[in-house]
Design an enzyme around this catalytic site. Structure first.
Site, short mmCIF file in Angstrom:
data_model
loop_
_atom_site.label_atom_id
_atom_site.label_comp_id
_atom_site.label_asym_id
_atom_site.label_seq_id
_atom_site.Cartn_x
_atom_site.Cartn_y
_atom_site.Cartn_z
N GLU A 154 35.93 -17.40 7.35
CA GLU A 154 35.30 -16.99 6.09
C GLU A 154 36.29 -17.17 4.94
OE1 GLU A 154 33.49 -15.48 2.87
OE2 GLU A 154 32.47 -16.06 4.73
N ARG A 193 17.93 -11.36 -14.51
CA ARG A 193 17.72 -10.50 -13.36
C ARG A 193 18.44 -9.17 -13.52
NH1 ARG A 193 20.98 -13.60 -8.48
NH2 ARG A 193 23.10 -13.06 -9.12
N ALA A 220 16.50 -16.83 2.69
CA ALA A 220 17.19 -16.15 3.80
C ALA A 220 16.38 -16.23 5.08
CB ALA A 220 17.45 -14.69 3.43
#
Length: 435
Positions: free
Chosen positions: A43, A206, A330
Site C-alpha cells: 500500500e 459534495r 465499488a
C-alpha cells in the site's frame, strides 16, 4: 467446485501480491485468505485510508459479499443505514431512490420510486467500511509506504519496483491501485496514452450534512428518503448515512471542459448558485447549506483491450473506474473480487503458470460487464440531466429508462458468473497442457 466452497484443498505454489489497499483490494485479500491462498499487500500510504464520502452498494454486489466471505456481508450490514432507520419511513425499506423533478411545473413531484429488491438503499461512509475490512487482514502481510513506480515482467512473475528504490519479486500480481494505476501503466505501456483517466464532462459539489441541517434545507421527507433531483443540465442526489444522523449530498453539473491542473478546484458560492439557478428550490437550498465551495471533476477510464497480461491483472478502479451516476463503482470491484477469489482458489490452479489461465477467464467475464457499466454510467448523466437522446424530459420514457438501466445492473446471477469464468478457465488450462 461450488462458488460457496470456503477453502482450497490444493496447496498453492504461488503468493498473490495485491498492490493497493482500497475496498476492492481488501475484499479480494479477505476472500483469498479465507480460501487459504497466500497473500501479500503493498500500500502506498502509511496506513489504509479512504477519501470518498458515502458508499452505496447495489443488490448484485450485496449478494456477492457473503460469497467472498460471510464476514464482509456481516460487517456491511452492521454498518449500513437504511430508510427504516428513520422512524415513520419503514415503508421505504426497499426504495433505492425516489426520483424527483427538480424544477418546472412538476417541481418536487416524484417521477418514480425506484426499488432495489430486496435490500433497498443501503449506505455507509466509505472510511467506516474500509476500517472494518482492515480488521480482517493480518498485519504481517501488509507493507505500507510502498508506492509502485513500475513493474518488470520476469520468468518468475513480476518484479515490483517502488518509489523508494526498493523492489520485490512477485509470483502473481493484482493491481488494485485506483484510477491512476501504476500497475495498468506498466501492464499496457504501448497504450499508455490511451489508458489515462479522461474527464467525463461533469463536475460536482459534495458535502455531508447533519440531518437537522438537511431537514431545514429540504424538509423531513426529502431529507430522510434517498432522492435524485433531475434537472436541465444538472442533477442533485442525497441519501442518509450514519444511521440517518447525517446525509451525503452531491450536485452534478454538465460542463464540457476542465481547465484546472488538479481534480478539485475552489470556487465561490456565487458560482455554485449560477450552476444551479434553474434547478428549483430544493437544490438551490442545498447549495446554500453546503459548506465547501469546491468543484470536483469526475473522471472515468476509457475502455482497454485487456485486464490482464501474463501473471498480472487489474481490478476495480484500476481497470474500469466509473462515474458515480449509477452508484456501481465499488460494487463492480466487489464483483471482480468474488470472481478472482473463486478462480485463484480453484484446486486446478496450483502454479503461477496456471494463474495465467485464471486471469484470462477473469478478463473474459468481467471486462465486458464492467466496461458496459462505465459506458452506461456516462450516458446516465445525460439521462439525469434530461438531455439523453430519445428520452429528454419525457416522463414515461424516463421511467422506462431508469427501470431497464438498473434491472440490467442488479439482476446478475452472481454464482453463475463465477461458474462461467471457471469453465472458461478450465478450457484455458487444457490449452496450456496441450502446448
Amino acid at each position: 467446485m461450488s462458488t460457496t466452497t470456503a477453502t482450497s484443498d490444493a496447496a498453492k505454489e504461488f503468493t498473490v501480491t495485491i498492490v493497493g489497499g482500497g475496498i476492492g483490494g481488501l475484499a479480494l485479500a479477505v476472500g483469498l485468505l479465507r480460501r487459504k491462498v497466500p497473500v501479500q499487500i503493498y500500500e502506498a500510504a502509511s496506513a489504509f485510508s479512504e477519501i470518498g464520502l458515502g458508499l452505496s452498494i447495489g443488490p448484485a454486489a450485496h449478494r456477492a459479499m457473503p460469497l467472498i466471505d460471510p464476514q464482509i456481508r456481516e460487517i456491511y450490514d452492521a454498518l449500513v443505514t437504511t430508510h427504516a432507520d428513520s422512524p415513520g419511513y419503514e415503508e421505504y425499506r426497499q426504495t433505492w431512490f425516489e426520483i424527483v423533478w427538480a424544477s418546472g411545473g412538476q417541481e418536487g413531484e416524484v417521477l418514480t420510486n425506484l426499488k432495489a429488491l430486496p435490500s433497498g438503499q443501503t449506505t455507509l461512509r466509505r472510511a467506516q467500511f474500509l476500517d472494518a475490512l482492515v480488521g480482517l487482514i493480518p498485519t504481517e502481510i501488509v507493507h505500507f509506504g510502498k508506492r509502485l513506480d513500475h513493474y518488470l515482467e520476469t520468468d518468475r512473475g513480476a518484479q515490483l519496483v517502488f518509489d523508494d528504490g526498493s523492489s520485490v519479486q512477485a509470483d502473481v500480481v493484482v493491481g488494485c491501485d485506483g484510477i491512476k494505476s501504476r500497475v495498468k501503466e506498466s501492464m499496457l505501456p504501448e497504450k499508455s496514452g490511451h489508458t489515462q483517466p479522461r474527464y467525463s464532462g461533469m463536475y460536482c459539489y459534495r458535502a455531508v450534512l447533519d440531518m437537522e441541517t438537511m431537514v431545514e434545507a429540504v424538509g423531513d421527507h426529502r431529507a430522510r428518503v434517498s432522492t435524485i433531483y433531475i434537472g436541465d443540465g444538472a442533477y442533485g442526489i442525497s441519501y442518509p448515512i450514519m444511521r440517518a444522523h447525517k446525509v451525503n449530498v452531491g450536485i452534478y453539473v454538465l460542463s464540457e471542459g476542465w481547465d484546472h491542473e488538479t481534480w478539485v478546484k475552489p470556487v465561490t458560492k456565487e458560482i455554485m448558485r449560477q450552476d444551479t439557478n434553474n434547478m428549483g428550490r430544493y437544490v438551490r437550498s442545498l447549495i446554500e447549506h453546503m459548506p465547501d465551495a469546491s468543484q470536483w471533476a469526475l473522471f472515468d477510464n476509457p475502455p482497454i483491450s485487456t485486464f490482464c497480461r501474463s501473471h498480472v491483472a487489474i481490478l476495480g478502479d484500476a481497470a474500469h473506474a466509473s462515474t458515480p451516476h449509477q452508484g456501481a463503482g465499488a460494487g463492480q470491484a466487489i464483483e471482480d473480487a468474488h470472481v478472482l477469489a473463486e478462480l485463484l482458489s480453484d484446486d486446478r490452479v496450483r502454479t503461477s503458470r496456471d494463474v495465467i489461465a485464471a486471469f484470462q477467464a477473469y478478463d473474459e467475464v468481467r471486462r465486458p460487464r464492467t466496461q458496459e457499466v462505465v459506458s452506461s454510467s456516462k450516458t446516465g448523466a445525460d439521462l439525469l440531466c434530461l438531455c439523453l437522446d430519445g428520452v429528454g424530459n419525457d416522463a414515461e420514457k424516463l421511467r422506462e429508462a431508469f427501470q431497464s438501466r438498473f434491472r440490467w445492473l442488479w439482476d446478475l446471477d452472481i454464482p453463475e458468473q463465477a461458474e462461467r469464468a471457471r469453465r472458461m478457465m478450465y478450457s484455458h488450462l487444457e490449452a496450456l497442457v496441450e502446448r
